[in-house]
Design an enzyme around this catalytic site. Structure first.
Site: not given
Length: 617
Positions: A2, A27, A75, A101-102, A490, A494, A497, A513, A612
């Protein structure tokens, strides 16, 4: 996660709050709100969804005169995304408001106690508990909001960065912090003070900032701020930091998206990260900010790299470098797993937490466990004064500048550069690499920014062309070997995401495998095939993919004529030292993900469900 913004001063508060919230959109959020004081009354406006919805509500208000206020982007953690659950939250009488926030871990117990005392709750959030606790504390003594906040927080278990406003003290904001970031900004002309979750919200108004520590409380007024310990009334003398990020660094500068801008900023960001730390003439690396003695580094028996997400992939690359050049066993841990297992750490172990923000909850918790166990801790971080950098013994700062796009790009490659520097420095201190070897590696690094500048436009064109062919795919496989295997991971991260395509990265030798069962004519497979020590093995794996008629994309060395025989989709990259290839090969994969997301109409900078900086567990 947030975002918090607060302002008190000579300016009109509402435009300042809105500008700050816009600069914190990276964020991640699902609702937004703000509050200001008008003729003794606290006026709240809240909206679900994007800030544009909040702005539409504010547009119906003809005039703002208030010079004090708080804003928030939420958020959701407790309670669904909705206007009712959006911050700010009020007490019963609407005389005070809180943004937070938290997570308040004991909010259920506190809510039941407050409801039994006659308090009426309007939301599903844990945050509303704070407003009612402060209201209760003020009922006994209405002389000081600061004292009421302190009394209320004694009952709270959990994490918080919070701002509080009360119409009983109309020129005051109170801020407090415990395990969630909060920073204060002082306008250079002395005309006001700000508070925020992160630095970009402050940049249009000041570069003079104060970082709040855990268990600190700040009284914020137009003429300055006073910081006190939460556990007492003792005033804490705080250092004022000057931030060298300009406001335009946090803007798009003509690019369609922040992510694209940040991809193209990588040559400069990489240069900034190694500049001043390498000496081409002597082959020496200088990292004084590590703050550890050479005898400590010489006595190390093990290195543990701790990170989440893209930072974890950077750590996986560094394992190859460190074990090869330093000759020390290296473990790489996902921070959320590291913190919950039995740790075998002591002063002979170097723990390296890696975090762009320096506030990642799991990485921070792992850092604290490592410190408690007696390990030496050196952080790799992008944000000056963040919690991890303050608590670690030393820090190697990346100099990526603010990264606004949620998907890490320049922060990731700068982490790789910082880890490469760490590798060379440890090898230097321990005497396990010759000066000539080190100088050769430094030269490869120093040449990198100019090389990337030359290649970026071409890569963008190549990846846009590939995206035209593959944007409608539902699945994707990425393959790599050696130090490029983490880059396959990575690349897959990406793509999933920001384009919402299911993608997986594999070590190419693992195909037989299990994953090879997925291959058919509809499955795209992107293979990283530079001409290095595992090239022949990689080509053998590519042949296996080709034999199953999968849609093959190859990224390989310029001049390798073998690749065109294997696929019609080939992107040729410059030949660089094998240790540098992970940095180079990561960037075209960022551009591929970007172009795929753009064609699919995805929200590139703020992908769904992501934030973020993950500052809660």
């Amino acid at each position: 996660m947030c975002g918090i913004v607060g302002y008190v001063g000579s300016r009109c508060a509402v435009p300042v709050l809105l500008e700050g919230l816009k600069r914190l959109e990276y964020r991640g959020y699902d609702s937004a709100g703000l509050v200001y004081l008008e003729k003794g009354c606290l006026i709240k406006h809240r909206a679900q969804g994007k800030l544009a919805n909040l702005e539409a509500k504010l547009d119906r208000v003809r005039k703002f005169t208030s010079h004090i206020g708080l804003g928030h982007t939420r958020w959701a953690t407790h309670g669904s995304p909705s206007e009712l659950n959006a911050h700010p939250h009020s007490d019963c009488n609407g005389e005070l408001v809180v943004v937070h926030n938290g997570i308040i871990e004991n909010h259920h117990t506190l809510r039941e106690e407050l409801q039994a005392g006659g308090h009426v709750f309007r939301s599903e959030t844990d945050t509303e508990v704070l407003a009612h606790l402060i209201e209760e504390a003020l009922a006994g003594d209405r002389s000081s909001l600061t004292a009421a906040v302190r009394r209320a927080l004694k009952k709270v278990h959990g994490s918080y960065a919070m701002g509080v406003m009360w119409n009983g003290e109309p020129e005051l904001l109170v801020a407090a912090r415990w395990q969630s970031p909060l920073v204060l900004g002082l306008e250079e002309e002395g005309g006001g003070c700000l508070l925020a979750s992160d630095i970009p919200a402050l940049l249009p108004y000041t570069r003079q900032v104060i970082f709040l520590e855990d268990q600190e409380l700040a009284e914020v007024r137009a003429d300055g701020c006073t910081v006190r310990k939460l556990s007492s009334d003792r005033i804490v003398k705080k250092k004022i930091h000057t931030i060298d990020w300009s406001p335009t660094m946090a803007e798009k500068s003509g690019y369609a998206h922040f992510m694209l801008k940040e991809i193209f900023e990588q040559p400069q960001a990489i240069l900034s990260t190694f500049r001043g730390r390498v000496d081409l003439e002597t082959g020496q690396i200088s990292l004084p900010e590590m703050a550890l003695f050479d005898r400590e580094l010489k006595g190390l028996r093990r290195i543990v790299l701790v990170a989440c997400g893209s930072s974890w992939h950077a750590a996986l690359v560094a394992k190859y470098w460190l074990e090869r050049w330093v000759g020390i066993p290296v473990e790489v841990d996902i921070a959320s797993e590291f913190r919950y297992r039995h740790l075998l750490l002591d002063k002979k172990v170097l723990v390296v937490p890696i975090s762009q923000s320096g506030e990642t909850a799991d990485t921070l918790a792992g850092t604290r466990l490592a410190l408690k166990s007696g390990a030496r801790v050196v952080a790799i971080c992008n944000v000056l004064g963040s919690t991890i950098t303050r608590e670690a013994h030393g820090t190697i700062y990346t100099h990526a500048g603010p990264e606004i796009g949620v998907a890490s790009t320049k922060a990731f490659t700068c982490q790789l550069v910082a880890l490469f520097l760490l590798t060379l420095y440890l090898a230097q201190v321990r005497g396990v690499m010759t000066a000539q070897e080190r100088q050769t590696m430094i030269e490869s690094l120093v040449e990198l920014p100019a090389l990337l500048e030359q290649e970026l436009e071409n890569w963008q064109t190549e990846m846009a062309r590939l995206a035209e062919d593959f944007a409608k795919c539902r699945d994707f496989l990425f393959l790599g070997r050696g130090n490029n295997f983490p880059i396959a991971l990575e690349g897959a991260l990406k793509l999933k995401e920001i384009s919402y395509i299911h993608a997986e990265g594999y070590a190419a030798g693992e195909m037989k495998h299990g994953p090879i069962a997925l291959l058919d004519r509809d499955m795209p497979v992107l293979a990283l095939a530079p001409q290095n020590g595992v090239y022949e093995k990689m080509i053998a794996n590519v042949e296996e993919v080709k034999a199953r008629h999968a849609r093959l994309i190859l990224l390989g060395s310029r001049g390798d004529k073998n690749l065109a025989r294997l696929s019609r989709h080939v992107v040729y990259l410059p030949v660089v030292a094998p240790d540098i290839t992970p940095i180079v090969y990561a960037i075209p994969l960022q551009l591929l993900a970007y172009q795929m997301a753009r064609l699919r109409g995805c929200d590139v900078d703020q992908p769904r469900n992501l934030a973020k900086s993950v500052t809660v567990e």
